[in-house]
Write a protein that holds these residues in place. Structure first.
Motif, PDB file in Angstrom:
ATOM      1  N   THR A  88       0.810  -1.339  -0.023  1.00  0.00           N
ATOM      2  CA  THR A  88      -0.001   0.018   0.122  1.00  0.00           C
ATOM      3  C   THR A  88       0.822   1.190  -0.110  1.00  0.00           C
ATOM      4  O   THR A  88       2.004   1.069   0.447  1.00  0.00           O
ATOM      5  N   ALA A  91       0.195   3.564   5.277  1.00  0.00           N
ATOM      6  CA  ALA A  91      -0.437   2.800   6.240  1.00  0.00           C
ATOM      7  C   ALA A  91      -2.159   3.436   6.211  1.00  0.00           C
ATOM      8  O   ALA A  91      -2.256   4.554   5.966  1.00  0.00           O
ATOM      9  N   GLU A  92      -2.916   2.250   6.260  1.00  0.00           N
ATOM     10  CA  GLU A  92      -4.443   2.443   6.088  1.00  0.00           C
ATOM     11  C   GLU A  92      -4.946   2.746   7.491  1.00  0.00           C
ATOM     12  O   GLU A  92      -4.606   2.179   8.551  1.00  0.00           O
ATOM     13  N   LYS A  93      -5.770   3.836   7.656  1.00  0.00           N
ATOM     14  CA  LYS A  93      -6.406   4.252   9.037  1.00  0.00           C
ATOM     15  C   LYS A  93      -7.873   4.096   8.937  1.00  0.00           C
ATOM     16  O   LYS A  93      -8.650   4.117   7.949  1.00  0.00           O
ATOM     17  N   VAL A  94      -8.237   3.476   9.864  1.00  0.00           N
ATOM     18  CA  VAL A  94      -9.548   3.095  10.067  1.00  0.00           C
ATOM     19  C   VAL A  94      -9.966   4.061  11.299  1.00  0.00           C
ATOM     20  O   VAL A  94      -9.647   3.651  12.359  1.00  0.00           O
ATOM     21  N   GLU A 122       1.077  -0.640   7.577  1.00  0.00           N
ATOM     22  CA  GLU A 122      -0.046  -1.075   8.695  1.00  0.00           C
ATOM     23  C   GLU A 122      -1.279  -0.777   8.458  1.00  0.00           C
ATOM     24  O   GLU A 122      -1.476   0.234   7.853  1.00  0.00           O
ATOM     25  N   THR A 123      -2.462  -1.311   9.151  1.00  0.00           N
ATOM     26  CA  THR A 123      -3.589  -0.840   9.546  1.00  0.00           C
ATOM     27  C   THR A 123      -3.573  -0.222  10.888  1.00  0.00           C
ATOM     28  O   THR A 123      -3.308  -0.905  11.779  1.00  0.00           O
ATOM     29  N   ARG A 133     -12.775  -7.818   8.447  1.00  0.00           N
ATOM     30  CA  ARG A 133     -12.022  -8.173   7.211  1.00  0.00           C
ATOM     31  C   ARG A 133     -11.820  -9.349   7.084  1.00  0.00           C
ATOM     32  O   ARG A 133     -12.006 -10.389   7.964  1.00  0.00           O
ATOM     33  N   GLU A 149       0.538  -8.982   7.706  1.00  0.00           N
ATOM     34  CA  GLU A 149      -0.530  -7.947   8.130  1.00  0.00           C
ATOM     35  C   GLU A 149      -0.103  -7.606   9.666  1.00  0.00           C
ATOM     36  O   GLU A 149       0.045  -8.344  10.445  1.00  0.00           O
ATOM     37  N   VAL A 151      -1.695  -4.958  12.536  1.00  0.00           N
ATOM     38  CA  VAL A 151      -2.524  -4.087  12.944  1.00  0.00           C
ATOM     39  C   VAL A 151      -2.353  -3.262  14.174  1.00  0.00           C
ATOM     40  O   VAL A 151      -1.666  -3.907  15.089  1.00  0.00           O
ATOM     41  N   ASP A 169     -11.387 -10.271  12.143  1.00  0.00           N
ATOM     42  CA  ASP A 169     -10.514 -10.943  11.188  1.00  0.00           C
ATOM     43  C   ASP A 169     -10.707 -12.171  10.549  1.00  0.00           C
ATOM     44  O   ASP A 169     -10.301 -13.110  11.664  1.00  0.00           O
TER      45      ASP A 169
END
Length: 276
Positions: A88, A91-94, A122-123, A133, A149, A151, A169
């Motif tokens: 990615t 980092a993906e932010k939720v 990172e998520t 997920r 992965e 987290v 998950d």
């Protein structure tokens, strides 16, 4: 007042991000090339210049993160003898989800003699984030896979921690059509308190998993030789023809360093974005 709340709720539900990426790759004359690509919504994939015989892809979420009710779908097929590495751009932010959980569904198919490396950054789950997920993976018996992965529960670098929320998950791995690994992790409610328990994370804010196929006891022994260099907790084992490493650390930086040390022992080439 109730009418206004209903209207705002309807606007919120309609203003959810949707994204999907579906593509295949194939090997021709020993070089991996992209086949048909479908993109929709806010999810994109870009392919930097080919590196040797393999192909690298970088996912970009133009929505700027994941919020409650968002839905993202990824479907990838690696053809015979192809080599594909995916990561990615950041980092993906939720983010906090006052309503429905975000949905992330990933389907990976790896054909005979092919290799796929799934190495996203990172998520990061913000406080009160809710996300479900799902990984569905189908491998030929002669294919190989490296799936990692990480987290992170809260922006630890900013002194923030995730206290409440939901993280589900689900992983399913089939090899040669036979289910060889199935796991569902669920953390909800007071996640901060649960992570503080010794049997869960002992106060750690970052967890990770590396799934390595094929994997055997010889690989496990090589990774364990690096145990003195780990700054967090790392456990590694092998069964059913694959190896799995579990990580837990106080923050993302330490876990990332441990993950990179483990991957170095596998001989995997890290995406350039991991090294920036």
């Amino acid at each position: 007042m109730r009418s206004d709340v209903s209207v705002m709720s309807g606007v919120f539900e309609a203003n959810r991000a949707r994204g999907a990426v579906r593509f295949d790759v194939h090997a021709r004359d020993g070089v991996t090339r992209r086949g048909v690509l479908h993109e929709s919504g806010s999810l994109r994939v870009r392919f930097p210049s080919p590196e040797g015989e393999g192909l690298s892809g970088v996912f970009v979420n133009t929505a700027g993160g994941v919020a409650g009710g968002d839905s993202f779908e990824i479907d990838i097929a690696a053809g015979e003898r192809s080599r594909l590495t995916l990561t990615t751009a950041a980092a993906e932010k939720v983010y906090r989800a006052p309503g429905a959980a975000a949905q992330l569904n990933i389907s990976l198919k790896i054909a005979a003699g092919a290799h796929l490396g799934w190495l996203p950054q990172e998520t990061i789950l913000f406080d009160r984030a809710r996300v479900h997920r799902r990984f569905d993976i189908e491998l030929d018996e002669t294919a190989s896979l490296l799936l990692c992965e990480i987290v992170v529960f809260g922006r630890t670098a900013m002194g923030e921690r995730m206290e409440q929320g939901e993280f589900v998950d689900r992983w399913r791995l089939r090899r040669g059509g036979r289910l060889v690994f199935a796991e569902t992790v669920r953390l909800d409610g007071n996640i901060g308190a649960k992570l503080g328990r010794s049997a869960v994370a002992k106060g750690g804010a970052a967890i990770g998993t590396a799934l390595i196929v094929p994997g055997d006891e010889a690989l496990v022994d090589r990774i364990r030789e690096a145990a003195d260099s780990f700054s967090g907790e790392v456990g590694i084992s092998a069964w059913n023809g694959f190896a799995m490493a579990r990580f837990c650390a106080q923050d993302a930086a330490r876990l990332r360093a441990d993950m990179m040390a483990v991957l170095a022992r596998t001989g995997a080439a890290l995406p350039r974005l991991w090294l920036n």
